[in-house]
Design an enzyme around this catalytic site. Structure first.
Site, PDB file in Angstrom:
ATOM      1  N   HIS A 299       1.011  -1.152  -0.090  1.00 25.25           N
ATOM      2  CA  HIS A 299      -0.175   0.011   0.027  1.00 25.25           C
ATOM      3  C   HIS A 299       0.680   1.199   0.031  1.00 25.25           C
ATOM      4  CE1 HIS A 299      -3.311   2.598   0.602  1.00 25.25           C
ATOM      5  NE2 HIS A 299      -3.725   2.252   1.959  1.00 25.25           N
ATOM      6  N   HIS A 338      -2.456  -2.617  -9.630  1.00 26.32           N
ATOM      7  CA  HIS A 338      -3.542  -1.994  -8.855  1.00 26.32           C
ATOM      8  C   HIS A 338      -4.478  -2.981  -8.831  1.00 26.32           C
ATOM      9  CE1 HIS A 338      -6.156   0.841  -6.770  1.00 26.32           C
ATOM     10  NE2 HIS A 338      -4.914   1.477  -6.393  1.00 26.32           N
ATOM     11  N   ASP A 394       2.323   5.600  -7.049  1.00 26.05           N
ATOM     12  CA  ASP A 394       3.578   5.302  -6.201  1.00 26.05           C
ATOM     13  C   ASP A 394       4.731   5.390  -7.189  1.00 26.05           C
ATOM     14  OD1 ASP A 394       2.613   5.198  -3.753  1.00 26.05           O
ATOM     15  OD2 ASP A 394       2.086   3.443  -4.284  1.00 26.05           O
TER      16      ASP A 394
HETATM   17  C1  LIG Z   1      -1.178  -3.499  -5.899  1.00 26.06           C
HETATM   18  C2  LIG Z   1      -1.109  -4.947  -5.873  1.00 26.06           C
HETATM   19  C3  LIG Z   1      -0.964  -5.386  -4.441  1.00 26.06           C
HETATM   20  C4  LIG Z   1      -2.413  -5.469  -6.390  1.00 26.06           C
HETATM   21  O1  LIG Z   1      -2.638  -6.761  -5.958  1.00 26.06           O
HETATM   22  P1  LIG Z   1      -3.734  -7.952  -6.501  1.00 26.06           P
HETATM   23  O2  LIG Z   1      -4.953  -7.008  -7.226  1.00 26.06           O
HETATM   24  O3  LIG Z   1      -3.990  -8.742  -5.506  1.00 26.06           O
HETATM   25  O4  LIG Z   1      -3.212  -8.442  -7.868  1.00 26.06           O
HETATM   26  P2  LIG Z   1      -2.478  -9.804  -7.973  1.00 26.06           P
HETATM   27  O5  LIG Z   1      -1.319  -9.939  -6.836  1.00 26.06           O
HETATM   28  O6  LIG Z   1      -3.405 -11.008  -7.902  1.00 26.06           O
HETATM   29  O7  LIG Z   1      -1.747  -9.933  -9.260  1.00 26.06           O
HETATM   30  C5  LIG Z   1      -2.089 -10.461 -10.541  1.00 26.06           C
HETATM   31  C6  LIG Z   1      -1.019 -10.782 -11.461  1.00 26.06           C
HETATM   32  O8  LIG Z   1      -0.046  -9.925 -11.498  1.00 26.06           O
HETATM   33  C7  LIG Z   1       1.041 -10.223 -10.998  1.00 26.06           C
HETATM   34  N1  LIG Z   1       1.608  -8.738 -10.462  1.00 26.06           N
HETATM   35  C8  LIG Z   1       0.868  -7.987  -9.673  1.00 26.06           C
HETATM   36  N2  LIG Z   1       1.484  -6.743  -9.482  1.00 26.06           N
HETATM   37  C9  LIG Z   1       2.681  -7.139  -9.988  1.00 26.06           C
HETATM   38  C10 LIG Z   1       4.070  -6.264  -9.682  1.00 26.06           C
HETATM   39  N3  LIG Z   1       4.004  -5.227  -9.318  1.00 26.06           N
HETATM   40  N4  LIG Z   1       5.060  -7.037 -10.358  1.00 26.06           N
HETATM   41  C11 LIG Z   1       4.966  -8.111 -10.958  1.00 26.06           C
HETATM   42  N5  LIG Z   1       4.065  -9.073 -11.001  1.00 26.06           N
HETATM   43  C12 LIG Z   1       2.767  -8.494 -10.482  1.00 26.06           C
HETATM   44  C13 LIG Z   1       0.873 -11.099  -9.896  1.00 26.06           C
HETATM   45  O9  LIG Z   1       1.891 -12.050  -9.720  1.00 26.06           O
HETATM   46  C14 LIG Z   1      -0.220 -11.911 -10.766  1.00 26.06           C
HETATM   47  O10 LIG Z   1       0.331 -12.745 -11.485  1.00 26.06           O
HETATM   48  P3  LIG Z   1      -0.214 -14.284 -11.923  1.00 26.06           P
HETATM   49  O11 LIG Z   1      -1.815 -14.016 -11.930  1.00 26.06           O
HETATM   50  O12 LIG Z   1       0.631 -14.982 -12.799  1.00 26.06           O
HETATM   51  O13 LIG Z   1       0.016 -15.028 -10.445  1.00 26.06           O
HETATM   52  C15 LIG Z   1      -0.043  -5.704  -6.775  1.00 26.06           C
HETATM   53  O14 LIG Z   1      -0.219  -5.223  -7.869  1.00 26.06           O
HETATM   54  C16 LIG Z   1       1.490  -5.317  -6.067  1.00 26.06           C
HETATM   55  O15 LIG Z   1       2.003  -5.821  -5.476  1.00 26.06           O
HETATM   56  N6  LIG Z   1       2.075  -4.301  -6.918  1.00 26.06           N
HETATM   57  C17 LIG Z   1       3.213  -3.660  -6.404  1.00 26.06           C
HETATM   58  C18 LIG Z   1       2.966  -2.823  -4.971  1.00 26.06           C
HETATM   59  C19 LIG Z   1       2.595  -1.661  -5.419  1.00 26.06           C
HETATM   60  O16 LIG Z   1       2.923  -0.914  -6.186  1.00 26.06           O
HETATM   61  N7  LIG Z   1       1.576  -1.186  -4.500  1.00 26.06           N
HETATM   62  C20 LIG Z   1       1.006   0.212  -4.454  1.00 26.06           C
HETATM   63  C21 LIG Z   1      -0.505   0.265  -4.965  1.00 26.06           C
HETATM   64  S1  LIG Z   1      -1.143   1.760  -5.244  1.00 26.06           S
END
Ligand SMILES: CC(C)(COP(=O)(O)OP(=O)(O)OC[C@H]1O[C@@H](n2cnc3c(N)ncnc32)[C@H](O)[C@@H]1OP(=O)(O)O)[C@@H](O)C(=O)NCCC(=O)NCCS
Length: 496
Positions: A299, A338, A394
């Site tokens: 987050h 996201h 971010d």
């Molecule tokens: C924001 C976040 C937590 C959303 O999570 P979510 O909605 O639960 O999405 P998921 O984790 O299910 O991701 C879906 C797919 O994309 C991949 N993915 C998601 N974000 C990714 C990232 N930043 N880098 C690499 N792969 C990513 C996951 O591994 C998953 O792949 P798969 O389906 O092959 O297993 C996630 O995208 C993330 O961790 N981003 C990086 C942290 C960040 O920038 N957070 C700030 C948010 S404002």
């Protein structure tokens, strides 16, 4: 509520339970169905079924991680994640970023409409007036270790702040004071707004004190005559110079960043504030809980993680190798992806432009080239496009904070301070909703052991002892223990 089918309206969902053959008609309101309606759907337990399944007690709705659960009706912020749309109270974020200010937008988020000149003047005066904190608080800040993380300090500081305001504490003020306006009690609304002014006004003061304690600087009294972000910069940076005024380009850039971070509907931290607030605890405790939630790397901690990632990549030449490591799942591309946006986060375009304004006065950040190369490579790569992973708020914000000279561990603080506004807007809305506040108490699917009887320690067979490392305490080294202490004997020393 769901009920066995009699007549079906077109605004309803018809569900047939194949276990019993019964059909239920569940009303659709605002394109949603009520999860409690599904509780009316029950079936006799199957032979040998675990009692914990609760089949006869009604169907449960499972939604691990709240992927499709609406927990409140809200009039505050609208997001269309497919189209990349973000609106505060109906106003597009692009228009607000261009024409409004952080405090004006704060008023809009909390009270629902743009203020008149007089309304704004009163609000601004109240917020800035409430920036001063009790002198005793200095001792609280000095009690932290010199290297304490500023988010640990800020989170604790919000809870600490609540100890000064007994009129906001339900144990002392009456258990439901925050909801009494719905029963006609105007004083309770004024009490609530006073806490809102205090929390927004003092957020910069607490954050600046967390900053100064880390720098070994003495504290300053919040200035008069400066804007919200101007006052914040002054409180962090003033070292006694005469007529100290922060740079206006940096004040404006921080103001835009604050406006963009002010709210984002029911993200993890806002949900935490509402969940905590739903027990009718005081707002200071609820905001402290939100702060803790915001700090996680998934987050608000992501802006710090982006910079650490860029430093580890080092230069544009190393970007392809990093992208390959992400695809092998050895790394994460921080600042991308996201839960709601499946296209570029609209705030990231505005932040990218703001970065250029800042770089004009601070000079370009050396990580910018790497960031741009990484951005461009990910936007072209099928791994990211297929999963619809695009830059979020971010990705660029950390570069601005770095160019402005903030230490990396202060970035989440710069996210938390403006987000106090969004948290309070949602908190106030929830407290004023008709029918009062229901405590947020989700359910679980229990998959643990069935009923079993206690076995005295002496009678426990080794077969009963679990060797799964997840289910036994780890052996941990004791960092504070010297060899001398370990070799010593003393009363009460464990015989293990
Ligand atoms: C924001 C976040 C937590 C959303 O999570 P979510 O909605 O639960 O999405 P998921 O984790 O299910 O991701 C879906 C797919 O994309 C991949 N993915 C998601 N974000 C990714 C990232 N930043 N880098 C690499 N792969 C990513 C996951 O591994 C998953 O792949 P798969 O389906 O092959 O297993 C996630 O995208 C993330 O961790 N981003 C990086 C942290 C960040 O920038 N957070 C700030 C948010 S404002």
């Amino acid at each position: 509520m769901g009920r066995p089918l009699e007549t079906s309206s077109s605004e309803s969902l018809t569900v047939r339970d194949n276990r019993t053959g019964k059909t239920y008609n569940i009303p659709i309101v605002d394109n949603s169905v009520s999860a409690t309606a599904f509780k009316a759907i029950s079936a006799p337990a199957k032979p040998n079924e675990r009692e914990e399944s609760g089949t006869e007690k009604g169907l449960r709705v499972a939604d691990k991680g709240f992927l499709n659960t609406a927990v409140i009706q809200s009039e505050i912020t609208y997001i269309d994640g497919e189209a990349g749309v973000l609106r505060y109270r109906g106003y597009p974020i692009e228009q607000l970023a261009l024409h409004s200010s952080f405090l004006e937008t704060a008023y809009l988020l909390i009270y629902g409409s743009l203020p008149t000149k007089d309304q704004f003047r009163v609000f601004e005066t109240e917020v800035l007036h409430h920036s001063i904190i009790h002198a005793d608080a200095e001792e609280f800040f000095r009690s932290f270790r010199y290297d304490a993380h500023p988010m640990a300090i800020l989170t604790s500081a919000f809870a600490y702040l609540g100890s000064y305001y007994s009129e906001a504490n339900p144990s002392l003020q009456g258990r439901q004071w925050q909801t009494l306006f719905t029963k006609g009690d105007k004083a309770s609304l004024a009490n609530m707004d006073k806490q809102i002014f205090r929390l927004i006004g003092k957020a910069t003061t607490l954050a600046a004190m967390a900053y100064r304690i880390r720098q070994g600087r003495d504290f300053v009294i919040p200035p008069t005559g400066l804007s919200y972000t101007g006052s914040f910069l002054y409180q962090m940076d003033h070292l006694g110079e005469e007529n100290y005024v922060p740079n206006p380009v940096l004040c404006k850039a921080l103001d835009v960043l604050f406006l963009l971070h002010a709210d984002h509907e029911l993200n993890a931290s806002c949900t935490t504030v509402l969940q905590t607030g739903s027990s009718l605890v005081d707002p200071y405790s609820a905001i402290a809980a939100g702060c803790a939630s915001l700090y996680g790397p998934l987050h608000g901690g992501a802006n710090e993680a982006v910079i650490r990632m860029l430093i580890s990549i080092g230069s544009p030449a190393n970007v392809p190798a990093f992208i390959e490591a992400v695809k092998r799942r050895e790394k994460v591309l921080s600042g991308f992806g996201h839960r709601v946006y499946k296209t570029t986060d609209p705030r990231s375009y505005i932040i990218r432009k703001t970065a250029d304004e800042v770089f004009k006065v601070t000079g370009r950040d050396e990580l910018l080239e790497t960031a741009m190369a990484l951005h461009d490579a990910a936007m072209k790569d099928e791994y990211f496009t297929k999963r619809r992973l695009y830059p979020n708020v971010d990705f660029w914000s950390g570069l601005i904070y770095r160019a402005m000279g903030f230490p990396m561990d202060f970035f989440p603080v710069l996210f938390a301070v403006p987000r106090v506004v969004g948290w309070l807007a949602h908190w106030r809305q929830m407290m004023l909703q008709e029918g009062g506040v229901k405590i947020w108490r989700p359910r679980q699917i229990y998959v643990g052991a069935g009923k079993r009887d206690y076995v005295p320690m002496a009678e426990r067979e080794s077969s009963l002892v679990n060797s799964d490392p997840k289910k036994t305490p780890s052996t941990v080294p004791h960092s504070g223990m010297t060899k001398r202490t370990m070799l010593a004997s003393y009363r009460g020393k464990s015989k293990l």
